[in-house]
Write an enzyme that holds these catalytic residues in place. Structure first.
Site, PDB file in Angstrom:
ATOM      1  N   SER A   1     -55.891  21.263 154.254  1.00 13.44           N
ATOM      2  CA  SER A   1     -55.518  20.068 153.500  1.00 13.44           C
ATOM      3  C   SER A   1     -55.530  20.446 152.031  1.00 13.44           C
ATOM      4  O   SER A   1     -56.483  21.078 151.552  1.00 13.44           O
ATOM      5  CB  SER A   1     -56.515  18.942 153.783  1.00 13.44           C
ATOM      6  OG  SER A   1     -56.039  17.746 153.218  1.00 13.44           O
ATOM      7  N   GLU A   2     -54.476  20.073 151.303  1.00 11.69           N
ATOM      8  CA  GLU A   2     -54.315  20.626 149.952  1.00 11.69           C
ATOM      9  C   GLU A   2     -55.377  20.151 148.969  1.00 11.69           C
ATOM     10  O   GLU A   2     -55.528  20.716 147.899  1.00 11.69           O
ATOM     11  CB  GLU A   2     -52.909  20.360 149.401  1.00 11.69           C
ATOM     12  CG  GLU A   2     -52.460  18.921 149.359  1.00 11.69           C
ATOM     13  CD  GLU A   2     -51.612  18.555 150.576  1.00 11.69           C
ATOM     14  OE1 GLU A   2     -51.968  18.988 151.699  1.00 11.69           O
ATOM     15  OE2 GLU A   2     -50.620  17.838 150.407  1.00 11.69           O
TER      16      GLU A   2
END
Lengths: 236, 219
Positions: B54-55
């Site tokens: 997840s960024e």
């Protein structure tokens, strides 16, 4: 003796002028220095340029308050949706928006903190967000020149802090906070826990104290649970 | 066409997510965009080690937490509470996008407004309505991941094709898409354009072509 802890939000924010540029950490509801933002709103500051990932969420929290009270002239961010306060101000032409790809935003801020003037990235090449920027072919790929993005002030939320300004973060609360802490002339931290010097294991320090100027103890507890997202929004 | 007369059924959101999840090889590191792709996380078979990034700084997130068990400090890119799997790591945004831009992720799956037959994708702003433009990490992911898959409904709510000859909306990335999973078909983007490699039962080639805005080849 070095002691960066101050006693109040007001003292933490002392000296920030109208027109200041302000980096604001946080992603979603997590890692947001809400008490510091609300303190800025209380001070009635004007014409701020805010650099953040989002443009706030609820009207009565953090950036939502700063936007609603008209403190912000311009916001530089990657994802300004799901903020009713921002949507209203933007529609009414009361706030400027610069959309920056999230990774480019993070790297521009990192570059500012690391003394790098600019860098080339393939992100946004050939798109509207790359328009008007210098480009260069590197390894057969078009890269876009992006400049460092620092600010006058950084507002950071940390899990624990000591009096030298060493910081740890919790869970997803890390996000932009350590990067922004490096990139401002004045870095102000609201910390859930202020602990004695030496209590944070050197291996566990995420932000070394050199980057931090002021710490204020704000033990607010947990961020609100996230509201499940609807089907809206196709991008990341 | 009256839905009752259709000989085929569109995949539900969960069926589509299940199909995509099953196609991801074990061992891949994968970023899931917000919207439809997020649901893939809930359909990866237990025990299959597909590592989700997840960024906002997570490598190794898992399914949605059970009701009442959410950790408010753990959110994914869509700002939903998720779980961490054993072996997960946490890092800051600059490190996260170094991972993304540096080509360390095997796959990114994004939603889209339009995908063109040359692999161009548009998914951040339509400019045609009053929605605020918002790019998030989509451009970095599209530019940086080793492969880009798109997960989308085959047509818009009013029935227009989302797979087109050329995108009309502002682009997210050029010539980036490798494969498209829709609620009707799986389509590879190749040097000769769209190639349908699978489609839902009962859906003829002709109907699929009719619902697609660019010529289809069939594998």
């Amino acid at each position: 003796m070095i002691d960066k802890q101050v006693k109040s939000i007001d003292e933490a924010l002392d000296g920030i002028p109208d027109g200041a540029s302000v980096l604001v950490g946080g992603f979603g509801a997590v890692g947001q220095p809400n008490a510091l933002m609300e303190g800025l709103a209380e001070r009635g500051l004007k014409d701020l340029t805010v650099i953040a990932n989002n443009a706030g969420f609820e009207r009565h929290i953090g950036l939502g308050i700063l936007i609603t009270r008209g403190c912000i002239r311009k916001i530089i961010c990657s994802f300004p949706r799901r903020s009713p306060a921002f949507a209203d101000a933007y529609r009414d032409g009361k706030i400027e928006l610069e959309v920056v790809p999230q990774g480019t935003l993070a790297e521009r801020i990192r570059a500012a903190g690391a003394g790098i003037g600019a860098f080339y990235t393939p992100t946004a090449a050939g798109t509207q967000l790359g328009q008007g920027k210098e480009t260069r072919e590197i390894d057969g790929r078009t890269h876009v020149l992006e400049y460092a993005l620092g600010a006058d002030v950084a507002l950071v939320e940390a899990w624990s802090a000591d009096r030298w300004g060493n910081l740890t973060y919790r869970g997803s609360g890390r996000n932009f906070n350590p990067v922004m802490a490096m990139a401002a002339r004045l870095t102000i931290v609201q910390a859930q826990h202020v602990v004695p010097l030496g209590r944070i294991e050197p291996d566990a320090v995420v932000t070394p104290g050199v980057y931090v100027d002021r710490i204020v103890h704000v033990p607010y507890g947990d961020p609100p649970l996230a509201v499940p997202e609807g089907a809206e929004g196709a991008s990341a | 066409m009256n839905p009752a007369e259709r000989s085929y059924r569109r995949l539900s959101r969960d069926m589509l997510a299940q199909r995509v999840a099953a196609d991801i090889p074990e061992g891949w590191h994968v970023n899931l965009g917000i919207g439809l792709p997020t649901h893939v996380a809930d359909h990866i078979a237990p025990g299959r080690e597909v590592i989700l990034q997840s960024e906002n700084g997570i490598l190794g997130f898992g399914r949605k937490p059970p009701e009442g068990k959410a950790d408010p400090w753990i959110v994914n890119a869509g700002k939903e509470n998720v779980t961490l799997v054993p072996g997960a790591s946490l890092f800051d945004h600059a490190d996260s996008f170094a991972m993304i831009r540096g080509g360390h992720l095997d796959l990114c799956i994004l939603g889209a407004y339009e995908v063109a037959e040359n692999g161009d994708v548009a998914n951040w702003t339509t400019e045609h309505n009053d929605r605020v433009p918002a790019v998030g990490g989509a451009m970095d992911l599209a530019a940086g991941a080793r492969r880009l898959w798109i997960m989308t409904s085959h047509t818009t709510r009013d029935g227009r094709p989302k797979l087109v000859r050329r995108c009309s909306y502002p682009l997210t990335a050029l010539r980036a898409v490798k494969r498209i999973y829709t609620d009707l078909a799986v389509i590879d983007v190749t040097h000769v354009g769209f190639v349908a490699i699978d489609r839902v039962a009962g859906l003829s080639r002709d109907i699929l072509q009719e619902l697609t805005g660019a010529p289809l080849k069939f594998a």
